[in-house]
Design an enzyme around this catalytic site. Structure first.
Site, PDB file in Angstrom:
ATOM      1  N   HIS A   1       0.799  -1.224   0.000  1.00  0.00           N
ATOM      2  CA  HIS A   1       0.000   0.000   0.000  1.00  0.00           C
ATOM      3  C   HIS A   1       0.831   1.273   0.000  1.00  0.00           C
ATOM      4  O   HIS A   1       0.276   2.373  -0.138  1.00  0.00           O
ATOM      5  CB  HIS A   1      -0.994   0.005   1.165  1.00  0.00           C
ATOM      6  CG  HIS A   1      -2.348   0.498   0.768  1.00  0.00           C
ATOM      7  ND1 HIS A   1      -3.490   0.279   1.520  1.00  0.00           N
ATOM      8  CD2 HIS A   1      -2.774   1.218  -0.313  1.00  0.00           C
ATOM      9  CE1 HIS A   1      -4.539   0.825   0.923  1.00  0.00           C
ATOM     10  NE2 HIS A   1      -4.125   1.410  -0.178  1.00  0.00           N
TER      11      HIS A   1
ATOM     12  N   ASP B   1      -9.707  -0.798   4.162  1.00  0.00           N
ATOM     13  CA  ASP B   1      -8.485  -1.341   4.753  1.00  0.00           C
ATOM     14  C   ASP B   1      -8.763  -1.716   6.198  1.00  0.00           C
ATOM     15  O   ASP B   1      -9.601  -1.096   6.866  1.00  0.00           O
ATOM     16  CB  ASP B   1      -7.392  -0.250   4.702  1.00  0.00           C
ATOM     17  CG  ASP B   1      -5.974  -0.790   4.772  1.00  0.00           C
ATOM     18  OD1 ASP B   1      -5.728  -1.739   5.537  1.00  0.00           O
ATOM     19  OD2 ASP B   1      -5.106  -0.246   4.063  1.00  0.00           O
TER      20      ASP B   1
ATOM     21  N   ASP C   1      -6.535  -6.815   2.726  1.00  0.00           N
ATOM     22  CA  ASP C   1      -6.635  -7.221   4.132  1.00  0.00           C
ATOM     23  C   ASP C   1      -7.853  -6.606   4.825  1.00  0.00           C
ATOM     24  O   ASP C   1      -8.131  -6.907   5.992  1.00  0.00           O
ATOM     25  CB  ASP C   1      -5.340  -6.960   4.906  1.00  0.00           C
ATOM     26  CG  ASP C   1      -5.065  -5.504   5.249  1.00  0.00           C
ATOM     27  OD1 ASP C   1      -5.991  -4.673   5.263  1.00  0.00           O
ATOM     28  OD2 ASP C   1      -3.884  -5.185   5.518  1.00  0.00           O
TER      29      ASP C   1
END
Length: 334
Positions: free
Chosen positions: A117, A145, A254
């Site tokens: 990221h 996120d 994630d």
């Protein structure tokens, strides 16, 4: 296939694809292999054949020419940990910024396949500058996120820049300015107003980051909000907040629960289901305001735990990533 008209793209079927095989914003090998895995899983074929996009894509980019031969950690006064690979990440994200800027300036929808990221320093800056210049409106960033990624170099406990991109992008980070080689290329035209940032899916936020979010009035929907309201109501509130502005969707895999996306570097239990993630992407597409999407932190070298299909964690994570992209770009259930 019928698609939602775009409010900001002259031809919404023109897609610029930037494949970023980069992993040095964090410490685990393998995330640099994600673009290749996503492409080999058929993502680009699905976008061109099924969703009828014209792809502008020149392969997986090699950033080795801009990686310095020496890149010692950068110690910031008062910092808990030195920044790791600071000049490397700065140089690579500058290249990414220029790449996405070129696509966005031409009026294309931009899809960036990461990569960790930290690459968002490049994608968000390039999109923000290009879209603002072309349309006269600053895009909002919807950041999906498990983590806030807004640590400054002073408060970061790891020194990994994939946990810092929004600190640099929102002008909340001034510590490294004494070293122009570290994000000195960022101009005001690259940076976003913190009020034009919206989080979805947060559940692992550092104490210092919570303070930053509160003090700057940054809109955030944690997993508590998803549990309380349901993803439908959360997206209603997100889209009401964003209004009719252009949208840059930056999706860290994630954000999904490890049940659905186990092969990622920093998995956190208690996340979004795949269907909830797809729904977020569908809502953004339905607005007609999407101008860019990032998909990051897929790591096919980490098997993880996949209770649904034991031994196929990487494959399931890649499939989840492909699904998110297709939904954001117009795939529908009916």
């Amino acid at each position: 296939m019928t698609s939602t008209p775009s409010n900001y793209l002259p031809d919404p079927k023109q897609l610029g694809v930037v494949a970023v095989g980069f992993s040095l914003g964090q410490g685990k090998l393998g995330v640099d292999a994600a673009p290749k895995a996503l492409i080999e899983a058929g993502l680009l074929t699905q976008l061109s054949d099924d969703l009828e996009f014209t792809l502008h894509h020149d392969g997986i980019h090699d950033y080795s020419p801009v990686i310095p031969s020496s890149d010692p950690p950068l110690h910031v006064a008062g910092g808990k940990a030195p920044m790791l690979n600071p000049r490397t990440v700065s140089n690579v994200t500058r290249e990414i910024s220029n790449q996405v800027y070129s696509h966005a300036s031409a009026g294309r929808l931009v899809l960036t396949l990461g990569g960790d990221h930290s690459i968002a320093v490049g994608t968000v800056s390039g999109i923000h500058k290009a879209v603002t210049e072309r349309t006269g409106q600053e895009p909002y960033v919807i950041w999906v996120d498990a983590h806030a990624d807004i640590n400054t170099p002073i408060v970061s406990g790891s020194g990994n820049i994939h946990g810092m991109p929004l600190a640099f992008l929102t002008n909340l980070c001034s510590a490294p300015v004494e070293d122009p080689e570290v994000f000195g290329w960022l101009e005001e035209s690259h940076k976003i107003d913190p009020k034009k940032l919206v989080y979805i899916g947060l559940r692992d936020v550092d104490k210092a980051e919570k303070k930053i979010l509160r003090e700057n009035g940054i809109k955030a929907f944690s997993m508590h909000d998803v549990d309380r309201w349901g993803i439908g109501r959360v997206m209603d509130m997100v889209m009401e907040y964003v209004g009719s502005a252009p949208i840059h969707l930056s999706f860290d895999v994630d954000a999904l629960d490890p049940l659905w996306a186990p092969s990622t570097g920093t998995p956190v239990r208690g996340g979004l289901t795949l269907r909830e993630g797809d729904f977020i992407c569908e809502c953004v597409h339905a607005s007609g305001n999407l101008v860019a999407m990032d998909l990051v932190e897929v790591n096919p070298h980490i098997e993880g735990e996949a209770p649904i299909v034991q031994g196929l964690g990487a494959q399931e994570t890649v499939r989840a990533g492909c699904s998110l992209v297709r939904c954001a770009l117009g795939e529908s259930l009916l």
